[in-house]
Design a protein around this motif. Structure first.
Motif, PDB file in Angstrom:
ATOM      1  N   ARG A 307       0.902  -1.052  -0.309  1.00 14.59           N
ATOM      2  CA  ARG A 307       0.073  -0.148  -0.206  1.00 14.59           C
ATOM      3  C   ARG A 307       0.979   0.915   0.110  1.00 14.59           C
ATOM      4  O   ARG A 307       0.279   2.386  -0.583  1.00 14.59           O
ATOM      5  CB  ARG A 307      -1.198  -0.152   1.553  1.00 14.59           C
ATOM      6  N   ASP A 308       1.795   1.072   1.002  1.00 14.06           N
ATOM      7  CA  ASP A 308       3.248   1.935   1.008  1.00 14.06           C
ATOM      8  C   ASP A 308       3.634   2.595  -0.871  1.00 14.06           C
ATOM      9  O   ASP A 308       3.603   3.777  -0.882  1.00 14.06           O
ATOM     10  CB  ASP A 308       3.919   2.376   2.016  1.00 14.06           C
ATOM     11  N   CYS A 309       3.665   1.760  -1.173  1.00  5.56           N
ATOM     12  CA  CYS A 309       4.305   1.318  -2.395  1.00  5.56           C
ATOM     13  C   CYS A 309       3.844   2.125  -3.293  1.00  5.56           C
ATOM     14  O   CYS A 309       3.934   3.085  -4.236  1.00  5.56           O
ATOM     15  CB  CYS A 309       5.361   0.152  -2.725  1.00  5.56           C
ATOM     16  N   LEU A 310       2.396   1.951  -3.873  1.00  7.61           N
ATOM     17  CA  LEU A 310       1.273   1.838  -4.370  1.00  7.61           C
ATOM     18  C   LEU A 310       1.748   3.877  -4.234  1.00  7.61           C
ATOM     19  O   LEU A 310       1.452   4.447  -5.037  1.00  7.61           O
ATOM     20  CB  LEU A 310       0.064   1.529  -4.485  1.00  7.61           C
ATOM     21  N   ASP A 311       0.964   4.252  -3.440  1.00  3.83           N
ATOM     22  CA  ASP A 311       0.803   5.612  -2.864  1.00  3.83           C
ATOM     23  C   ASP A 311       2.081   6.313  -2.656  1.00  3.83           C
ATOM     24  O   ASP A 311       1.940   7.807  -3.654  1.00  3.83           O
ATOM     25  CB  ASP A 311       0.367   5.801  -1.463  1.00  3.83           C
ATOM     26  N   TYR A 312       2.561   5.660  -2.865  1.00  5.73           N
ATOM     27  CA  TYR A 312       4.650   6.398  -3.538  1.00  5.73           C
ATOM     28  C   TYR A 312       4.566   6.628  -4.267  1.00  5.73           C
ATOM     29  O   TYR A 312       4.784   7.321  -4.824  1.00  5.73           O
ATOM     30  CB  TYR A 312       5.302   5.934  -2.112  1.00  5.73           C
ATOM     31  N   VAL A 313       3.983   5.493  -5.552  1.00  4.39           N
ATOM     32  CA  VAL A 313       4.395   5.784  -6.949  1.00  4.39           C
ATOM     33  C   VAL A 313       3.304   6.530  -7.163  1.00  4.39           C
ATOM     34  O   VAL A 313       3.640   7.913  -7.891  1.00  4.39           O
ATOM     35  CB  VAL A 313       4.098   4.735  -7.726  1.00  4.39           C
ATOM     36  N   ASP A 314       2.213   6.587  -6.987  1.00  2.00           N
ATOM     37  CA  ASP A 314       1.015   7.599  -7.249  1.00  2.00           C
ATOM     38  C   ASP A 314       1.156   9.243  -7.029  1.00  2.00           C
ATOM     39  O   ASP A 314       1.015  10.270  -7.946  1.00  2.00           O
ATOM     40  CB  ASP A 314      -0.313   7.870  -6.975  1.00  2.00           C
ATOM     41  N   PHE A 315       2.030   9.494  -6.128  1.00  2.00           N
ATOM     42  CA  PHE A 315       2.328  10.370  -5.348  1.00  2.00           C
ATOM     43  C   PHE A 315       3.596  11.639  -6.208  1.00  2.00           C
ATOM     44  O   PHE A 315       4.391  12.308  -6.421  1.00  2.00           O
ATOM     45  CB  PHE A 315       2.197  11.007  -3.638  1.00  2.00           C
ATOM     46  N   HIS A 316       4.432  10.579  -6.511  1.00  2.00           N
ATOM     47  CA  HIS A 316       6.056  10.940  -6.666  1.00  2.00           C
ATOM     48  C   HIS A 316       6.239  10.263  -8.053  1.00  2.00           C
ATOM     49  O   HIS A 316       6.883   9.896  -8.300  1.00  2.00           O
ATOM     50  CB  HIS A 316       7.173  10.365  -5.917  1.00  2.00           C
TER      51      HIS A 316
END
Length: 421
Positions: A307-316
């Motif tokens: 989840r953290d990786c997916l969100d990080y990619v989505d925002f960066h």
């Protein structure tokens, strides 16, 4: 086939929030004719009386629109003999419903003629908030006749009797015992909250088909007005609904950033509306948008690391991203992150990063006039030629061709990439 007309009438009228009952012996569903109000008011109410009155008073080839002493409207008719022989239906009863908002004077009148204590006035108002509302007798007549003209093969009589003291029902209410403790509020409020809970659960799952049907049930319940301006009342309701849908999306594990963005846009749209009609049409669109949000951005079913990786990619996505940089970010090995990502997301990390960048590129191509090179840079592609090659490989056309087709008004024929194992 005749049953197609019956199915169509039932489906289309119930889509308006109005109940349609096809009665057949032994008439076990007759209690729904008034949503159980008779048994709530009178402890010894016998619904067989209602059945007997319908059978006795409904003449063939006649449509009745009546208002009971409880000021609820019903439309009813006796089916042609061929319908009864083939399907067993004897009568059709549509309602209860209202044709105009109930006034305080009418509430007091209902309580008077039904011997209900004044302390139950607000409870009764809540009960009546359940009733669907259709604002035109003439339009209702035309709607009913359009269906009945196909059910019957001859000219029909349409009788409207809106006098609750002189209608087709001759039930002796004075002989019945009034229940000492009516509870109008509990049944209706509990039912409304049950539907509300079901709607939120469906939005949480992104289930638009089910949620759209439940929304039609939900809007049957009209919240008691808290403001003299009907538009402001409707706006207040839609703000409440927007908040409920926000919570449902949050429970669906959508990142708050996405929820806040959609919620803010909807709130602005609500406030900009100037008529009740505009606000009413927003409801189903809100259901669709929140379900789409959950389908696109829900993190349900993923481990915290993914989840953290997916969100990080989505925002960066516009920054340099690699397996190593993300593994370092979350203090795990490349091997562990790569294997877990592939297992849970069903694609490798590089493919996901590319998908997110292309999704944003399509958005910018659709909505801006930015140069292709600038779009590539804004989406994390430092080399415009590489961006063009990747875009063409996935979509079959170049970014420039994609934009030209959109500008020319052609239907978009390319969608998001579908990655195979």
């Amino acid at each position: 086939m005749q049953i197609d007309i019956l199915d169509a009438m039932k489906a289309n009228i119930e889509a308006l929030g109005i109940q349609v009952m096809y009665l057949k012996p032994p008439y076990e569903n007759i209690r729904k004719i008034d949503f159980g109000m008779g048994s709530i008011i009178y402890g010894d109410f016998d619904y067989q009386i209602v059945v007997d009155q319908i059978i006795e008073n409904c003449r063939p080839d006649t449509i009745y629109i009546v208002r009971t002493r409880s000021y609820m409207y019903h439309t009813m008719f006796r089916f042609p003999e061929r319908i009864e022989q083939e399907y067993g239906y004897t009568h059709c009863v549509i309602g209860p419903m209202l044709f105009q908002p109930m006034t305080q004077a009418e509430f007091r009148k209902i309580m008077q003629v039904n011997h209900i204590d004044e302390k139950y006035n607000r409870d009764l108002q809540i009960f009546y908030s359940k009733l669907p509302y259709f604002n035109s007798f003439d339009r209702w007549d035309a709607l009913i006749l359009s269906y009945c003209s196909q059910i019957f093969d001859l000219d029909l009589k349409l009788l409207q009797n809106h006098d609750p003291n002189n209608n087709m029902f001759s039930i002796n209410y004075e002989a019945l015992s009034v229940s000492p403790e009516q509870d109008f509020r509990t049944e209706v409020v509990e039912e409304r909250y049950k539907i509300e809970k079901k709607l939120m659960s469906q939005i949480q799952k992104g289930d638009y088909i089910s949620a759209s049907a439940t929304w039609s049930e939900f809007v049957r319940y009209r919240i008691l007005p808290r403001h003299s301006d009907p538009v402001r009342n409707r706006k207040n309701l839609m703000f409440v609904v927007n908040t409920l849908f926000r919570k449902a999306a949050e429970q669906g594990n959508v990142h708050p950033v996405y929820i806040d963005e959609l919620s803010r846009k909807i709130a602005i749209q609500i406030e900009s509306c100037t008529t009740e009609s505009q606000l009413s049409s927003m409801g189903m669109e809100m259901v669709r948008k929140y379900c789409l949000l959950v389908n696109n951005y829900s993190r349900s079913g993923y481990s915290k690391l993914i989840r953290d990786c997916l969100d990080y990619v989505d925002f960066h996505y516009m920054e340099p991203l690699t397996l190593t940089s993300l593994a370092d970010q979350y203090y795990v090995s490349n091997t562990h992150l790569s294997a877990l990502f592939k297992k849970e997301v069903n694609m490798n990390l590089k493919e996901y990063i590319q998908e997110v960048r292309l999704r944003q590129a399509r958005f910018l191509l659709n909505t801006t006039r930015l140069p292709i090179q600038e779009i590539a840079a804004n989406c994390g592609f430092m080399d415009v030629n590489y961006f063009t090659r990747v875009f063409r490989k996935v979509h079959g056309i170049s970014p420039r061709e994609y934009r030209n087709r959109i500008q020319e008004g052609e239907q978009e024929i390319v969608g998001a990439a579908k990655h195979q194992n």
